[in-house]
Design a protein around this motif. Sequence first.
Motif, short mmCIF file in Angstrom:
data_model
loop_
_atom_site.label_atom_id
_atom_site.label_comp_id
_atom_site.label_asym_id
_atom_site.label_seq_id
_atom_site.Cartn_x
_atom_site.Cartn_y
_atom_site.Cartn_z
N THR A 177 0.71 -1.11 0.05
CA THR A 177 0.02 -0.06 0.08
C THR A 177 0.84 1.37 -0.07
O THR A 177 1.97 1.21 0.78
CB THR A 177 -0.84 -0.21 1.26
N LYS A 180 -0.14 7.59 -2.87
CA LYS A 180 -0.04 8.17 -4.12
C LYS A 180 0.26 9.60 -4.29
O LYS A 180 0.87 10.20 -5.16
CB LYS A 180 -1.52 7.90 -4.80
N SER A 307 -7.56 -0.15 1.43
CA SER A 307 -8.91 0.38 1.37
C SER A 307 -9.07 0.67 2.83
O SER A 307 -9.53 1.61 3.32
CB SER A 307 -10.11 -0.48 0.93
N ASP A 325 -2.70 4.12 -2.79
CA ASP A 325 -2.70 3.19 -4.11
C ASP A 325 -2.09 1.98 -3.47
O ASP A 325 -1.55 1.84 -2.43
CB ASP A 325 -2.14 3.85 -5.29
N PHE A 327 0.52 -1.84 -5.20
CA PHE A 327 0.73 -2.61 -6.17
C PHE A 327 1.32 -4.13 -5.47
O PHE A 327 1.55 -4.05 -4.56
CB PHE A 327 2.00 -1.97 -6.80
N GLU A 430 -13.24 2.52 -5.95
CA GLU A 430 -12.32 2.52 -6.74
C GLU A 430 -11.27 1.64 -6.08
O GLU A 430 -10.57 0.60 -7.13
CB GLU A 430 -11.89 3.84 -7.17
N ILE A 431 -10.69 1.77 -4.98
CA ILE A 431 -9.70 1.16 -4.50
C ILE A 431 -9.78 -0.18 -4.41
O ILE A 431 -8.85 -0.91 -4.60
CB ILE A 431 -9.08 1.85 -3.10
N LYS A 433 -11.72 -1.98 -6.17
CA LYS A 433 -11.49 -2.62 -7.43
C LYS A 433 -10.19 -3.00 -7.88
O LYS A 433 -9.97 -3.89 -8.48
CB LYS A 433 -12.32 -1.67 -8.59
N LYS A 434 -9.27 -2.09 -7.52
CA LYS A 434 -7.81 -2.17 -7.74
C LYS A 434 -7.24 -3.27 -7.13
O LYS A 434 -6.32 -4.13 -7.49
CB LYS A 434 -7.26 -0.86 -7.41
N GLU A 435 -7.78 -3.31 -5.80
CA GLU A 435 -7.23 -4.67 -4.86
C GLU A 435 -7.51 -5.90 -5.49
O GLU A 435 -6.78 -6.71 -5.71
CB GLU A 435 -7.82 -4.46 -3.74
N GLN A 437 -8.07 -6.60 -8.83
CA GLN A 437 -7.10 -6.64 -9.70
C GLN A 437 -5.73 -6.94 -9.39
O GLN A 437 -5.16 -7.98 -10.24
CB GLN A 437 -6.96 -5.27 -10.58
N VAL A 438 -5.31 -6.31 -8.52
CA VAL A 438 -3.85 -6.57 -8.05
C VAL A 438 -3.71 -8.12 -7.59
O VAL A 438 -2.91 -8.94 -8.21
CB VAL A 438 -3.41 -5.62 -6.83
#
Lengths: 517, 291, 321
Positions: A177, A180, A307, A325, A327, A430-431, A433-435, A437-438
């Motif tokens: 985490t 950003k 999140s 954000d 990765f 949003e975040i 969804k990113k989680e 995806q990651v």
Amino acid sequence: MMKRKKKLWLILFSCLLMVILIGCNSDDEASNQEDTDGTNNDESQGENNQTDEEPFDISIMTTSFSPEPPEEDSPAWEAIEEFTNTNLDITFVPNSNYDERFNITLASGELPSIILTGKTPSFISAVEDGAFWDLTDYVDEYENLSQMNEIVKNNISIKGRIYSLYRSRPLGRKAVTIRKDWLDNLGMEMPQTIDEFYDVMYAFTHDDPDGNGKDDTIGTVISEYEGPWDIMQTWFGVPNKWGIDDEGKLYPHFQDPQYREALDFFKKMYDEGLVNEDFAVMDPAKWHDEFVNGRAGTVIDVADAASRNQDNMVKEDSSLEGSVDLFGAVEGPEGLTHLPTTGYSMMFAISKTAVQSEEELHKVLEFMDQMSTEEGQNLAFNGVEGRHYEIVDGEYTPSDDQALIYEHEDLNQLLTFIPEERHLTEPLQEIEKKEEQVMKNNEEIVVENPAEPLVSEVYGRQGEQLDNIILDARVQYIVGQIDESGLDEAEELWMNSGGKEYIEEINQLYQEAQANQ
Amino acid sequence: MHKMHNTPLGRVFDVFNHIILLLMGLVTFIPFVYVIAASFATEAEIAARPFFIIPDTITTAAYEYIFSTNTFVRSMGVSVLVTVLGTLVSLALTLTMAYPLSRRNLLGRNVLLNLVVFTMIFNGGMIPTYMVVRSLGLLDSLWALILPVAINPFYLIIVKSFFQNLPEELEESARIDGCSDMGVFWKIVLPLSKPVIATFTLFYAVFYWNDFFNALLYISDSAKWPIQLLLQQLMMVANVDFGEMDTMLADPPEESLKMAVVVVATVPILLFYPFLQKHFAKGILLGSVKG
Amino acid sequence: MGLLSLKSKKKIVNEEEGSNQVSKMKLLFRNRYLYLLLLPGLIYFLLFKYLPMWGVLMAFQDYSPFLGFWESKWVGFDHFINFFQNPDFFRLLRNTLILAFYDLIFFFPAPIIVALLLNEIRVQFFKRTIQTLVYVPHFMSWVIIASITYVFLTTSGGAVNAIVEYFTGETINFLSSPDWFRPMIIGQVIWKETGWGTVIFLAALAGVSTEQYEAAIMDGAGRFRRMWHVTLPALRGTIMILLILRLGNFLDQGFQQIYLMTNSLNREVADVFDTYVYFVGITQGAFSYSTAVGLFKAVVGIILIYGSDYLAKKMKQPGLF
């Protein structure tokens, strides 16, 4: 005097009894109400069940996390019984001492049909003594259960056979985490490689990323919990616990040349103050606080922490919305590599004493398979529509009445999520969804532990000591208490403390397992 | 109490004594004050300020969460019942067994004492004990929280030695007056042992109040959970390692909740203490004979 | 049952008066109410302590809960041999013994001293308030205490280190230093349990009469001589019993406390039998092995109890029995 005291006791006692009785009464009333609600629901769902068969009795023992596990008259429980045409007898055991209860249940000889278990030595020895069904040849007949993840399936296997159904959890759950907004302030990009990651950490520490003019930030925060080091060393290409050499033999991860590379990197981080100085003793409960407080720029843990941390930050300062954000990994010498979890959290085994015939076994498996359908997951995870949640404008809206939540919450402990999660969820941020995806991307780059399914006797006896030798040496090297030769000594100590036997045993088990496949 | 002439040195001692004890009281109590303060504080404040006595923003969220369960009152009731009943049973068994063992002329006394001491050091362990409780049909009964732990051998030995130190003259004279063993025990020994009884009432009560391990083992029906188990369950996630935390769970519990749980679990038994405390001072009769 | 058969023998006893056996019978009969009083407690011990005692034998088995006691394999002394040959055995023994001695030397006297001090206070309100305050920590769990310890001792903003830095200009890394580990553990124990420990001594002091003190005053004894000659002797029996019983659990240490305070930098001195057994026994489910370790500790305990009781009697001190 004496008499008055006796009276006092009497009064005290009757008060107590009252409290308890009243407690029970009011509960009964509540449950009566639930009953009527429940039957309404049953009728609407009843059509799903065309069979006229008698409901099949299944007893289950599983974990519980809530202060009020559901009871038999919970509408959600009844809806599950209706849906699967079963009579469920579920024992919820507080998670904190589940292992002890498992052992006691084994010892008492009164196993339920389905019992939750870890891959513990007592489970394995019970399997060897014939306590549980070998499911290897049965699961393929079921639509959902047949779709087990191969990696996880391998992880839960014992000598190449499957004796349980795992409760699926994300394999690629680990992630970093990151702030950003700090990156933006410094005009930096999300790091892609280890070198870039180092540059970001360096800038986070020394270039005043929060722009307050004070030197009060660090690159990353780490606590006594060793997870972050493990995650980072995997980026360097260090194997996940065991590596395989050219001859197909297993060797412990710390013998990999990359291990020392990783350690030197960690030491540099520590020496330059990119990581908090007191990491070796830091209370893990305070770990994420440093990130939320704006002292640390990254935290290396799990994807869903992103999140959670952002929510906590926004609670204090709404301008921080969107400042977090994440990765999954950065590129190292061997490309992108990711340290996976085991991919499951305990598993369900089916007892041979409670489930005696193959016919009954099929019914139990049928039940588990049904629980993995969308409807099964909805009932166990979300509860009953109209009571535990509503669908408003097509969106899932759960009730926030705590009593109603408890009514169904622990039923999710029955779910395997094989092959995937299908229940209703609230619309994702949003975040979040990113989680997702990651975590999905991570699954493509996981480094498997070839010895994960193997059960070592030496490790059972001495594993904790062996692990600690290596873990402690790593920390001592990072803080500068020992040097290269100290690491060598630790490895030698490991070898002489049973490590040699451990390597031999693991290799033998590994060869056997390879031969079986 | 008793008048005593005080030397100058004695006065200096008195002053220091008060100061030392006051300091001790502070050192032991201040962390508890912090626990109370933190239980009313926001998460951000606990993270930001290392130590405080009065939180900047006071919130009762943690307590609201604890009291939000329907079972809270019921669990309190279970705990009080088990504590009261358990303490009575334990005291009765301990006192009645300790008295005969304190009589030096009792035949077989040494065998029995050794039998007791042996169990302080050797025990069969969890599984065999569970088997006994199960075969007695005590599973899921509140008696399972009391009977298997009814006598603490440690306490038994101490009570025995207290009885042993009672002046024999008193018992002798009672016997001459025609009292039986039962009579002596009931009319002489027990009334003389008030401080001891008060002490062990406290010890047993605290034990029963704090115990949740037996409930974890023997009680499956959550309606019979004692308060400690309920509180344990409320903050369960706290003990799970972070990285390995089960994803099905919501956020880890807040620090303030942990603190509030300590307060809720401690305060009732803390309030119980002063009622017993006054009995500690009553030993009166004893010395008049011995002196 | 025993009582019944005794009654039926009453006649015989009467006939054979005089012999040694008979006087024993008589003694038994005369004390019949005492035995009756003792019976419920005895049943408790037999039922809940001795009936499950077969569990000790697991130490000589490879106990498998599913197979049960009778079906499990017997392995003799294998587990003990494994334990003694463990490369860490001597380190564990050393750490355990040192901590146990520290505990005995520094913690054991603490409640006695505090009880003596409290006994000298004559303002009842003050005495009772202090008594209540010092016993509060007993109710806090180790998890909370560990977290409070961290808050106070950490080098980054901990209150204690702030004071240390003010005076010496340097901070001390209490939490990670192997040298500070044992003082820290004992300090925590003293903080948590001293107040609670005083309860039992104060109960013992309640038995001391004012007349004893007055007699001492008549003899011209000052404050300290009264403490020494009246108060302390009144505690002697209790102290001896607690000491002997403590020796029985000499090798026991609070697992949770030590586990929580251990980290990579101080583990060398922190590992003790109890933490070792926890990992092997509970997390690895090696019942038999952990039972064997427990049995080893128990044997040491029983030797220490009877040894110290014997010594106490030799030295004309009140013993256990």
